[in-house]
Every structure is written in structure tokens, then in C-alpha cells.
Design a protein around this motif. Structure first.
Motif, PDB file in Angstrom:
ATOM      1  N   PHE A   1      22.841  25.284  65.125  1.00  0.00           N
ATOM      2  CA  PHE A   1      24.097  26.011  65.046  1.00  0.00           C
ATOM      3  C   PHE A   1      23.916  27.239  64.168  1.00  0.00           C
ATOM      4  CE2 PHE A   1      25.027  21.570  65.801  1.00  0.00           C
ATOM      5  CZ  PHE A   1      25.911  21.628  66.860  1.00  0.00           C
ATOM      6  N   ILE A   2      24.725  28.248  64.416  1.00  0.00           N
ATOM      7  CA  ILE A   2      24.686  29.447  63.580  1.00  0.00           C
ATOM      8  C   ILE A   2      25.092  29.055  62.160  1.00  0.00           C
ATOM      9  CG2 ILE A   2      25.749  31.703  63.178  1.00  0.00           C
ATOM     10  CD1 ILE A   2      25.891  32.009  66.212  1.00  0.00           C
ATOM     11  N   GLY A   3      24.304  29.479  61.202  1.00  0.00           N
ATOM     12  CA  GLY A   3      24.561  29.146  59.803  1.00  0.00           C
ATOM     13  C   GLY A   3      23.681  28.019  59.278  1.00  0.00           C
ATOM     14  N   ASP A   4      22.986  27.291  60.170  1.00  0.00           N
ATOM     15  CA  ASP A   4      22.060  26.250  59.725  1.00  0.00           C
ATOM     16  C   ASP A   4      20.952  26.874  58.891  1.00  0.00           C
ATOM     17  OD1 ASP A   4      23.470  24.404  61.197  1.00  0.00           O
ATOM     18  OD2 ASP A   4      21.862  23.958  62.609  1.00  0.00           O
ATOM     19  N   VAL A   5      20.508  26.156  57.886  1.00  0.00           N
ATOM     20  CA  VAL A   5      19.343  26.567  57.103  1.00  0.00           C
ATOM     21  C   VAL A   5      18.233  25.590  57.442  1.00  0.00           C
ATOM     22  CG1 VAL A   5      18.396  26.913  54.788  1.00  0.00           C
ATOM     23  CG2 VAL A   5      20.768  27.524  55.258  1.00  0.00           C
ATOM     24  N   VAL A   6      17.097  26.131  57.911  1.00  0.00           N
ATOM     25  CA  VAL A   6      15.974  25.293  58.317  1.00  0.00           C
ATOM     26  C   VAL A   6      14.754  25.601  57.454  1.00  0.00           C
ATOM     27  CG1 VAL A   6      16.750  25.038  60.693  1.00  0.00           C
ATOM     28  CG2 VAL A   6      15.258  26.929  60.110  1.00  0.00           C
ATOM     29  N   GLU A   7      13.890  24.587  57.321  1.00  0.00           N
ATOM     30  CA  GLU A   7      12.624  24.770  56.622  1.00  0.00           C
ATOM     31  C   GLU A   7      11.524  24.848  57.668  1.00  0.00           C
ATOM     32  OE1 GLU A   7       9.861  22.100  53.754  1.00  0.00           O
ATOM     33  OE2 GLU A   7      11.934  22.364  53.103  1.00  0.00           O
ATOM     34  N   MET A   8      10.721  25.902  57.585  1.00  0.00           N
ATOM     35  CA  MET A   8       9.639  26.117  58.535  1.00  0.00           C
ATOM     36  C   MET A   8       8.333  25.531  57.994  1.00  0.00           C
ATOM     37  SD  MET A   8      11.340  27.662  60.856  1.00  0.00           S
ATOM     38  CE  MET A   8      10.526  28.748  61.985  1.00  0.00           C
TER      39      MET A   8
ATOM     40  N   SER B   1      23.074  21.738  57.585  1.00  0.00           N
ATOM     41  CA  SER B   1      23.580  21.821  58.946  1.00  0.00           C
ATOM     42  C   SER B   1      25.039  22.272  58.955  1.00  0.00           C
ATOM     43  CB  SER B   1      23.472  20.460  59.630  1.00  0.00           C
ATOM     44  OG  SER B   1      23.983  20.534  60.939  1.00  0.00           O
ATOM     45  N   MET B   2      25.362  23.129  59.919  1.00  0.00           N
ATOM     46  CA  MET B   2      26.731  23.592  60.097  1.00  0.00           C
ATOM     47  C   MET B   2      27.379  22.928  61.310  1.00  0.00           C
ATOM     48  SD  MET B   2      27.051  25.542  57.547  1.00  0.00           S
ATOM     49  CE  MET B   2      28.538  26.460  57.808  1.00  0.00           C
ATOM     50  N   ALA B   3      26.858  21.760  61.708  1.00  0.00           N
ATOM     51  CA  ALA B   3      27.365  21.049  62.878  1.00  0.00           C
ATOM     52  C   ALA B   3      28.794  20.566  62.629  1.00  0.00           C
ATOM     53  CB  ALA B   3      26.477  19.852  63.193  1.00  0.00           C
ATOM     54  N   PRO B   4      29.654  20.716  63.636  1.00  0.00           N
ATOM     55  CA  PRO B   4      31.007  20.165  63.517  1.00  0.00           C
ATOM     56  C   PRO B   4      30.941  18.647  63.404  1.00  0.00           C
ATOM     57  CG  PRO B   4      30.801  21.559  65.471  1.00  0.00           C
ATOM     58  CD  PRO B   4      29.441  21.402  64.883  1.00  0.00           C
ATOM     59  N   GLN B   5      31.800  18.076  62.605  1.00  0.00           N
ATOM     60  CA  GLN B   5      31.794  16.628  62.385  1.00  0.00           C
ATOM     61  C   GLN B   5      32.089  15.856  63.672  1.00  0.00           C
ATOM     62  OE1 GLN B   5      30.764  15.270  59.634  1.00  0.00           O
ATOM     63  NE2 GLN B   5      30.530  17.237  58.642  1.00  0.00           N
ATOM     64  N   ASP B   6      32.965  16.380  64.529  1.00  0.00           N
ATOM     65  CA  ASP B   6      33.330  15.691  65.762  1.00  0.00           C
ATOM     66  C   ASP B   6      32.180  15.608  66.749  1.00  0.00           C
ATOM     67  OD1 ASP B   6      35.871  15.376  64.745  1.00  0.00           O
ATOM     68  OD2 ASP B   6      36.644  17.176  65.722  1.00  0.00           O
ATOM     69  N   LEU B   7      31.263  16.537  66.696  1.00  0.00           N
ATOM     70  CA  LEU B   7      30.141  16.562  67.622  1.00  0.00           C
ATOM     71  C   LEU B   7      29.238  15.345  67.453  1.00  0.00           C
ATOM     72  CD1 LEU B   7      28.752  18.259  69.813  1.00  0.00           C
ATOM     73  CD2 LEU B   7      27.352  19.237  68.005  1.00  0.00           C
TER      74      LEU B   7
ATOM     75  N   GLU C   1      17.788  31.039  57.556  1.00  0.00           N
ATOM     76  CA  GLU C   1      19.142  30.806  58.060  1.00  0.00           C
ATOM     77  C   GLU C   1      19.233  31.330  59.489  1.00  0.00           C
ATOM     78  OE1 GLU C   1      23.763  32.119  57.209  1.00  0.00           O
ATOM     79  OE2 GLU C   1      22.217  32.646  55.771  1.00  0.00           O
ATOM     80  N   ILE C   2      19.810  30.524  60.384  1.00  0.00           N
ATOM     81  CA  ILE C   2      19.965  30.926  61.779  1.00  0.00           C
ATOM     82  C   ILE C   2      21.175  31.846  61.889  1.00  0.00           C
ATOM     83  CG2 ILE C   2      20.420  30.128  64.126  1.00  0.00           C
ATOM     84  CD1 ILE C   2      19.034  27.483  63.342  1.00  0.00           C
ATOM     85  N   TRP C   3      20.989  33.033  62.488  1.00  0.00           N
ATOM     86  CA  TRP C   3      22.098  33.973  62.664  1.00  0.00           C
ATOM     87  C   TRP C   3      22.362  34.304  64.126  1.00  0.00           C
ATOM     88  CZ3 TRP C   3      21.178  38.777  64.844  1.00  0.00           C
ATOM     89  CH2 TRP C   3      19.860  39.223  64.842  1.00  0.00           C
ATOM     90  N   ARG C   4      21.472  33.896  65.043  1.00  0.00           N
ATOM     91  CA  ARG C   4      21.691  34.134  66.470  1.00  0.00           C
ATOM     92  C   ARG C   4      21.032  33.029  67.276  1.00  0.00           C
ATOM     93  NH1 ARG C   4      19.482  36.174  71.053  1.00  0.00           N
ATOM     94  NH2 ARG C   4      20.737  37.550  72.318  1.00  0.00           N
ATOM     95  N   LEU C   5      21.723  32.558  68.324  1.00  0.00           N
ATOM     96  CA  LEU C   5      21.191  31.527  69.211  1.00  0.00           C
ATOM     97  C   LEU C   5      21.163  32.029  70.638  1.00  0.00           C
ATOM     98  CD1 LEU C   5      23.073  28.410  67.818  1.00  0.00           C
ATOM     99  CD2 LEU C   5      20.648  28.903  67.582  1.00  0.00           C
TER     100      LEU C   5
END
Length: 72
Positions: free
Chosen positions: A6-13, A61-67, A25-29
Motif C-alpha cells: 500500500f502507498i505509505g508502507d515502509v519496507v526494508e530492502m 504497514s498502511m493496510a486498512p484494518q478491514d482488509l 517508503e512506497i509512494w507509487r504502485l
């Protein structure tokens, strides 16, 4: 395994950026993923398949809780 990002997720490479940071940080998908270094702010675009192979873990993670609760 299909990974959801999701946009806004922070990932470790797996490899670090020349500035020394491992986190992005993800800014485009899309077919290409846009990521921004959290250390220096540099933005890069990389193909989705290369991105998915390079991700070690999702730090924030910026995942919606309902997902997470949907089971269809």
C-alpha cells in the motif's frame, strides 16, 4: 505468494542504499513501484517483480484494518 503493498508502507530492502539506509517508503504502485529512501529522500522507480524479490520485510504497514478480516 502474492504480496500486498500500500502507498505509505515502509519496507526494508535486502541491500542498503549508498546513504546507508535499508528502509524505503512506497509512494507509487503499479507495474513499476515508486519508493523513497527514508535516509536521504531519493526517489526511484523499479519494476514490481524486482521490487518483490528485493523486499526483506514490511516495517510499517498502511493496510486498512478491514482488509485483513475479509475472507472471500
Amino acid at each position: 505468494m502474492i504480496l500486498k503493498f500500500f502507498i505509505g508502507d515502509v519496507v526494508e530492502m535486502k541491500k542498503k542504499h549508498p546513504c546507508g539506509s535499508f528502509q524505503w517508503e512506497i509512494w507509487r504502485l503499479g507495474a513499476d513501484i515508486g519508493i523513497k529512501c527514508t535516509g536521504c529522500g531519493r526517489k526511484v522507480m523499479i519494476p514490481r517483480n524486482k521490487f518483490e524479490k528485493s523486499v526483506k520485510k514490511v516495517v510499517k504497514s498502511m493496510a486498512p484494518q478491514d482488509l485483513e478480516n475479509l475472507k472471500e
